[in-house]
Design a protein around this motif. Sequence first.
Motif, PDB file in Angstrom:
ATOM      1  N   PHE A  66     -11.022 -42.134 -10.291  1.00 12.81           N
ATOM      2  CA  PHE A  66     -12.379 -41.664 -10.622  1.00 12.81           C
ATOM      3  C   PHE A  66     -13.372 -42.351  -9.699  1.00 12.81           C
ATOM      4  O   PHE A  66     -13.058 -43.377  -9.079  1.00 12.81           O
ATOM      5  N   GLU A  67     -14.552 -41.779  -9.590  1.00 16.23           N
ATOM      6  CA  GLU A  67     -15.578 -42.323  -8.706  1.00 16.23           C
ATOM      7  C   GLU A  67     -16.846 -42.644  -9.488  1.00 16.23           C
ATOM      8  O   GLU A  67     -17.173 -41.981 -10.472  1.00 16.23           O
ATOM      9  N   ILE A  68     -17.547 -43.662  -9.002  1.00  8.86           N
ATOM     10  CA  ILE A  68     -18.762 -44.155  -9.650  1.00  8.86           C
ATOM     11  C   ILE A  68     -19.948 -43.855  -8.737  1.00  8.86           C
ATOM     12  O   ILE A  68     -19.889 -44.107  -7.531  1.00  8.86           O
ATOM     13  N   LYS A  69     -20.987 -43.332  -9.301  1.00  9.60           N
ATOM     14  CA  LYS A  69     -22.183 -43.078  -8.497  1.00  9.60           C
ATOM     15  C   LYS A  69     -22.828 -44.399  -8.070  1.00  9.60           C
ATOM     16  O   LYS A  69     -22.803 -45.391  -8.787  1.00  9.60           O
ATOM     17  N   ASP A  70     -23.412 -44.382  -6.864  1.00  9.96           N
ATOM     18  CA  ASP A  70     -24.071 -45.577  -6.350  1.00  9.96           C
ATOM     19  C   ASP A  70     -25.254 -45.969  -7.244  1.00  9.96           C
ATOM     20  O   ASP A  70     -25.965 -45.102  -7.775  1.00  9.96           O
ATOM     21  N   GLU A  71     -25.449 -47.275  -7.383  1.00 12.72           N
ATOM     22  CA  GLU A  71     -26.608 -47.825  -8.101  1.00 12.72           C
ATOM     23  C   GLU A  71     -27.277 -48.822  -7.167  1.00 12.72           C
ATOM     24  O   GLU A  71     -26.918 -49.994  -7.121  1.00 12.72           O
ATOM     25  N   LEU A  72     -28.264 -48.345  -6.419  1.00 15.63           N
ATOM     26  CA  LEU A  72     -28.848 -49.112  -5.325  1.00 15.63           C
ATOM     27  C   LEU A  72     -30.302 -49.509  -5.576  1.00 15.63           C
ATOM     28  O   LEU A  72     -30.937 -50.095  -4.686  1.00 15.63           O
ATOM     29  N   ALA A  73     -30.809 -49.219  -6.773  1.00 14.10           N
ATOM     30  CA  ALA A  73     -32.236 -49.445  -7.036  1.00 14.10           C
ATOM     31  C   ALA A  73     -32.630 -50.908  -6.924  1.00 14.10           C
ATOM     32  O   ALA A  73     -33.774 -51.221  -6.569  1.00 14.10           O
ATOM     33  N   SER A  74     -31.700 -51.808  -7.205  1.00 16.29           N
ATOM     34  CA  SER A  74     -32.048 -53.238  -7.192  1.00 16.29           C
ATOM     35  C   SER A  74     -32.027 -53.841  -5.790  1.00 16.29           C
ATOM     36  O   SER A  74     -32.432 -54.996  -5.601  1.00 16.29           O
ATOM     37  N   MET A 117     -19.671 -53.469  -4.638  1.00 17.20           N
ATOM     38  CA  MET A 117     -18.634 -52.435  -4.578  1.00 17.20           C
ATOM     39  C   MET A 117     -18.410 -51.953  -3.151  1.00 17.20           C
ATOM     40  O   MET A 117     -19.352 -51.685  -2.412  1.00 17.20           O
ATOM     41  N   ALA A 118     -17.146 -51.816  -2.777  1.00 18.98           N
ATOM     42  CA  ALA A 118     -16.796 -51.161  -1.515  1.00 18.98           C
ATOM     43  C   ALA A 118     -16.825 -49.650  -1.732  1.00 18.98           C
ATOM     44  O   ALA A 118     -16.686 -49.166  -2.864  1.00 18.98           O
ATOM     45  N   ASN A 119     -16.992 -48.895  -0.657  1.00 16.40           N
ATOM     46  CA  ASN A 119     -16.964 -47.429  -0.800  1.00 16.40           C
ATOM     47  C   ASN A 119     -16.562 -46.786   0.524  1.00 16.40           C
ATOM     48  O   ASN A 119     -16.478 -47.444   1.562  1.00 16.40           O
ATOM     49  N   ALA A 120     -16.357 -45.484   0.460  1.00 12.99           N
ATOM     50  CA  ALA A 120     -16.008 -44.704   1.654  1.00 12.99           C
ATOM     51  C   ALA A 120     -17.105 -43.711   1.984  1.00 12.99           C
ATOM     52  O   ALA A 120     -16.873 -42.735   2.685  1.00 12.99           O
ATOM     53  N   GLY A 121     -18.282 -43.958   1.469  1.00 13.54           N
ATOM     54  CA  GLY A 121     -19.400 -43.047   1.645  1.00 13.54           C
ATOM     55  C   GLY A 121     -20.206 -42.985   0.363  1.00 13.54           C
ATOM     56  O   GLY A 121     -19.846 -43.618  -0.641  1.00 13.54           O
ATOM     57  N   PRO A 122     -21.291 -42.223   0.358  1.00  8.82           N
ATOM     58  CA  PRO A 122     -22.138 -42.155  -0.837  1.00  8.82           C
ATOM     59  C   PRO A 122     -21.370 -41.715  -2.085  1.00  8.82           C
ATOM     60  O   PRO A 122     -20.596 -40.748  -2.044  1.00  8.82           O
ATOM     61  N   ASN A 123     -21.570 -42.443  -3.171  1.00  4.61           N
ATOM     62  CA  ASN A 123     -21.026 -42.093  -4.492  1.00  4.61           C
ATOM     63  C   ASN A 123     -19.500 -42.003  -4.523  1.00  4.61           C
ATOM     64  O   ASN A 123     -18.929 -41.148  -5.197  1.00  4.61           O
ATOM     65  N   THR A 124     -18.834 -42.887  -3.782  1.00  2.00           N
ATOM     66  CA  THR A 124     -17.361 -42.877  -3.764  1.00  2.00           C
ATOM     67  C   THR A 124     -16.765 -44.206  -4.223  1.00  2.00           C
ATOM     68  O   THR A 124     -15.569 -44.431  -4.030  1.00  2.00           O
ATOM     69  N   SER A 125     -17.560 -45.076  -4.823  1.00  3.50           N
ATOM     70  CA  SER A 125     -17.002 -46.338  -5.326  1.00  3.50           C
ATOM     71  C   SER A 125     -15.961 -46.044  -6.401  1.00  3.50           C
ATOM     72  O   SER A 125     -16.095 -45.078  -7.173  1.00  3.50           O
ATOM     73  N   GLY A 126     -14.953 -46.891  -6.443  1.00  2.00           N
ATOM     74  CA  GLY A 126     -13.916 -46.714  -7.455  1.00  2.00           C
ATOM     75  C   GLY A 126     -13.543 -48.036  -8.093  1.00  2.00           C
ATOM     76  O   GLY A 126     -14.165 -48.475  -9.057  1.00  2.00           O
ATOM     77  N   SER A 127     -12.521 -48.690  -7.545  1.00  4.77           N
ATOM     78  CA  SER A 127     -12.077 -49.981  -8.084  1.00  4.77           C
ATOM     79  C   SER A 127     -12.213 -51.106  -7.074  1.00  4.77           C
ATOM     80  O   SER A 127     -12.131 -52.281  -7.440  1.00  4.77           O
ATOM     81  N   GLN A 128     -12.406 -50.773  -5.790  1.00  5.19           N
ATOM     82  CA  GLN A 128     -12.442 -51.810  -4.767  1.00  5.19           C
ATOM     83  C   GLN A 128     -13.813 -52.499  -4.744  1.00  5.19           C
ATOM     84  O   GLN A 128     -14.847 -51.838  -4.784  1.00  5.19           O
ATOM     85  N   TYR A 172     -24.341 -50.447  -0.660  1.00  2.00           N
ATOM     86  CA  TYR A 172     -23.262 -50.993  -1.473  1.00  2.00           C
ATOM     87  C   TYR A 172     -23.828 -51.558  -2.770  1.00  2.00           C
ATOM     88  O   TYR A 172     -24.661 -52.457  -2.754  1.00  2.00           O
ATOM     89  N   THR A 173     -23.351 -51.011  -3.880  1.00  4.11           N
ATOM     90  CA  THR A 173     -23.849 -51.418  -5.195  1.00  4.11           C
ATOM     91  C   THR A 173     -23.537 -52.879  -5.474  1.00  4.11           C
ATOM     92  O   THR A 173     -22.371 -53.297  -5.444  1.00  4.11           O
ATOM     93  N   VAL A 174     -24.566 -53.662  -5.759  1.00  4.89           N
ATOM     94  CA  VAL A 174     -24.394 -55.065  -6.167  1.00  4.89           C
ATOM     95  C   VAL A 174     -24.358 -55.104  -7.692  1.00  4.89           C
ATOM     96  O   VAL A 174     -25.258 -54.588  -8.352  1.00  4.89           O
ATOM     97  N   PHE A 175     -23.289 -55.687  -8.252  1.00  3.80           N
ATOM     98  CA  PHE A 175     -23.151 -55.660  -9.712  1.00  3.80           C
ATOM     99  C   PHE A 175     -22.881 -57.029 -10.327  1.00  3.80           C
ATOM    100  O   PHE A 175     -22.565 -57.127 -11.514  1.00  3.80           O
ATOM    101  N   GLY A 176     -23.030 -58.094  -9.534  1.00  6.98           N
ATOM    102  CA  GLY A 176     -22.828 -59.420 -10.110  1.00  6.98           C
ATOM    103  C   GLY A 176     -22.790 -60.506  -9.072  1.00  6.98           C
ATOM    104  O   GLY A 176     -23.159 -60.311  -7.900  1.00  6.98           O
TER     105      GLY A 176
END
Length: 271
Positions: free
Chosen positions: A176-184, A204-215, A229-233
């Motif tokens: 599954f893929e997670i949408k980017d959260e870049l507001a911060s 989060m690593a990704n392969a392009g917009p809105n493609t984050s998964g588990s990496q 790249y979404t920062v989450f912690g």
Amino acid sequence: MPTNQQRREAAKRKLERQLTRRAERAKKRRIVATALTVGGVVVVVGLIYLLVVLNSGDNSAANQPTDTPQEPKTTSGPCKFSSNPAKPASKPVDAPPDVDPTPNAGTAKVNVKTSQGDIPLTIDRAKAPCTAEAIEHLVKAKFYDGTSCHRLVNSASLKVLQCGDPTAQGSGGPGFEIKDELASLPKPAAGQETIPYPKGTLAMANAGPNTSGSQFFMVYGDSQLPPNYTVFGTIDAAGLATLDKVAAGGITEGQDGAPKNPVNIETATVA
């Protein structure tokens, strides 16, 4: 000496015998031709019947309906996690529950126990609520247990350890893929395309917009990257110490590759 009358009668009888024999031969030819024709028809009918029987029998490959391509699925909650059948999970796991409302406050402590030492992490739900929900779900599902951190980068502008791919090839994910959260994230300075990702950042690593998964990647030294790249912690002090040890061990080749000292995730748990 026979008379003319006798000769004519003898010739007539000879002609009658010839005509009779010719008629009998013609009749035999018709019988043979008919038999051959009937035989040919029988053979053709038999072949057709055999083909029909073979094709209508228990032939699973021929009788199975073709698979209908499955459509991508999206969860019904606010995060809209999307599952694409073309990108199956590298390790069995369900999509996150996508609760409504998405928890967007507080933190969660995650301890990543590796072969090189523990890496304690702090997940910040306020920075990236959907990403936090997905990562907590993967940790609780033991998705990361028994995986390896496949990429270590040590360059002037980027110092990270990347983990979360069960295949250890850089292309695996949870299905599954997670949408980017870049507001911060801050905006790049004038004339710049990158922003700082400070030491201790968890993203989060990704392969392009809105493609984050588990990496995900852990920044062990101040780095510069595009704001994609979404920062989450963050990484706790003990985790940074472990990362420093991994970085000191070097990379198998160049400045970007597998760490020389393998980093195997034994367990990841939510405290």
